[in-house]
Design a protein around this motif. Structure first.
Motif, short mmCIF file in Angstrom:
data_model
loop_
_atom_site.label_atom_id
_atom_site.label_comp_id
_atom_site.label_asym_id
_atom_site.label_seq_id
_atom_site.Cartn_x
_atom_site.Cartn_y
_atom_site.Cartn_z
N THR A 37 13.64 -39.06 -22.80
CA THR A 37 14.02 -38.67 -21.45
C THR A 37 14.60 -37.27 -21.48
O THR A 37 14.96 -36.74 -22.54
CB THR A 37 15.04 -39.64 -20.87
N ALA A 38 14.72 -36.67 -20.30
CA ALA A 38 15.32 -35.34 -20.21
C ALA A 38 16.76 -35.37 -20.74
O ALA A 38 17.22 -34.43 -21.40
CB ALA A 38 15.28 -34.85 -18.77
N THR A 39 17.47 -36.45 -20.46
CA THR A 39 18.85 -36.58 -20.93
C THR A 39 18.90 -36.64 -22.45
O THR A 39 19.77 -36.01 -23.08
CB THR A 39 19.50 -37.84 -20.33
N GLU A 40 17.98 -37.38 -23.07
CA GLU A 40 17.94 -37.47 -24.53
C GLU A 40 17.61 -36.12 -25.14
O GLU A 40 18.19 -35.72 -26.16
CB GLU A 40 16.93 -38.53 -24.96
N HIS A 53 16.55 -30.69 -16.18
CA HIS A 53 15.60 -31.41 -15.33
C HIS A 53 14.60 -30.45 -14.69
O HIS A 53 13.42 -30.80 -14.55
CB HIS A 53 16.35 -32.22 -14.27
N ARG A 67 4.46 -37.44 -18.57
CA ARG A 67 5.41 -38.51 -18.26
C ARG A 67 4.81 -39.86 -18.63
O ARG A 67 3.64 -40.14 -18.39
CB ARG A 67 5.76 -38.49 -16.77
N ASP A 70 7.08 -45.53 -18.05
CA ASP A 70 8.40 -45.93 -17.56
C ASP A 70 8.94 -44.98 -16.50
O ASP A 70 9.97 -45.23 -15.88
CB ASP A 70 9.39 -46.05 -18.73
N ARG A 72 10.35 -42.14 -16.87
CA ARG A 72 11.54 -41.38 -17.26
C ARG A 72 11.35 -40.57 -18.54
O ARG A 72 11.98 -39.54 -18.72
CB ARG A 72 12.73 -42.33 -17.46
N SER A 73 10.49 -41.04 -19.44
CA SER A 73 10.37 -40.40 -20.74
C SER A 73 9.09 -39.57 -20.82
O SER A 73 8.16 -39.75 -20.04
CB SER A 73 10.40 -41.44 -21.86
N TYR A 74 9.08 -38.67 -21.81
CA TYR A 74 7.99 -37.70 -21.92
C TYR A 74 7.46 -37.64 -23.35
O TYR A 74 8.18 -37.86 -24.32
CB TYR A 74 8.47 -36.30 -21.52
#
Length: 260
Positions: A37-40, A53, A67, A70, A72-74
């Protein structure tokens, strides 16, 4: 005052030039080799939340990130994968790498190759062809199925479990010969064997009359850099005889990994 504090909170004070931030995002994703994810991704970069983001969304829009289901993840997108292949193809001018194949060919006497996974296929990036008239000729850049080749099975066996399960759920496991592992259940069992023994065989699974053996060149974290393979027609070499060349193949894979 509240508005001013909010501006301070989201101010981007990173010393990294903006032009390099996209590369840093791609570097983190490549290093982790899993959907993120962008956060990870940002846990390694420390950029303001709106910045990470915005950058990730732009990379997705341009095709450098893809993407996942889910939402959210890439993972690397088509453009990034094409760039990776271009870099590997340019590596045909890398003499130390090619010399690994030359030495392997001297020991085996049959066509030797280096290949990498690309999506749900395998791409050949370097080869030394046998001079025998009876041979299988595959041009550099050719894509072949992962599930029906020794090199493809090696790459799958050493992928992270999440990626393997995604492949098994969604890939079209076409039977190219009666020996092809054409079901998710049989292929899953085969990949477990490959991972345990450290090599894969192609017992006429892609082309009738052709056998091959492949081993992974692994980095320090146990991830596949490439697959090192040789193959031969059964008229010249049985699978049992091919297995006697496994030590030479393993030595070539170690040499290749040391060049990375």
């Amino acid at each position: 005052m509240i508005g001013f504090q909010a501006m301070q909170e989201f101010q981007d004070n990173s010393p990294v030039p903006p032009s390099l931030r996209n590369l840093q995002i791609l570097e983190v994703l490549a290093r982790e080799a899993r959907p993120m994810t962008a956060t990870e991704i940002n846990a390694a970069l420390g950029l303001p939340k709106p910045t990470i983001h915005r950058l990730v969304a732009h990379l997705e829009q341009e095709g450098y990130l893809s993407r996942q289901l889910d939402g959210r993840s890439y993972l690397p997108g088509l453009k990034l994968r094409q760039m990776m292949l271009g870099v590997m193809h340019a590596g045909q001018y890398d003499l130390p790498r090619h010399d690994v194949l030359v030495r392997l060919f001297a020991a085996v006497g049959e066509t030797c190759s280096i290949s990498i996974p690309e999506g749900d296929t395998l791409v050949y990036v370097d080869r030394v062809e046998t001079t025998w008239p009876l041979r299988l000729v595959i041009r550099l850049g050719t894509r072949i199925p992962l599930h029906a080749t020794a090199a493809g099975k090696v790459c799958l066996a050493f992928m992270n479990p999440q990626s393997v399960e995604h492949f098994l759920r969604h890939a079209r496991l076409q039977p190219h010969t009666p020996n092809t592992f054409a079901s998710a259940e049989s292929l899953r069992e085969e990949l477990a064997r490959v991972r345990e023994q450290g090599h894969a065989v192609d017992d006429q699974e892609f082309i009738p009359g052709m056998v091959g053996i492949s081993v992974p060149a692994l980095d320090a974290r146990g991830r596949v850099l490439a697959a090192v393979t040789f193959h031969a027609p059964v008229q010249r070499m049985s699978l049992e005889t091919a297995m006697t060349h496994l030590p030479a193949l393993q030595r070539a894979a170690r040499e290749l990994a040391a060049l990375a």
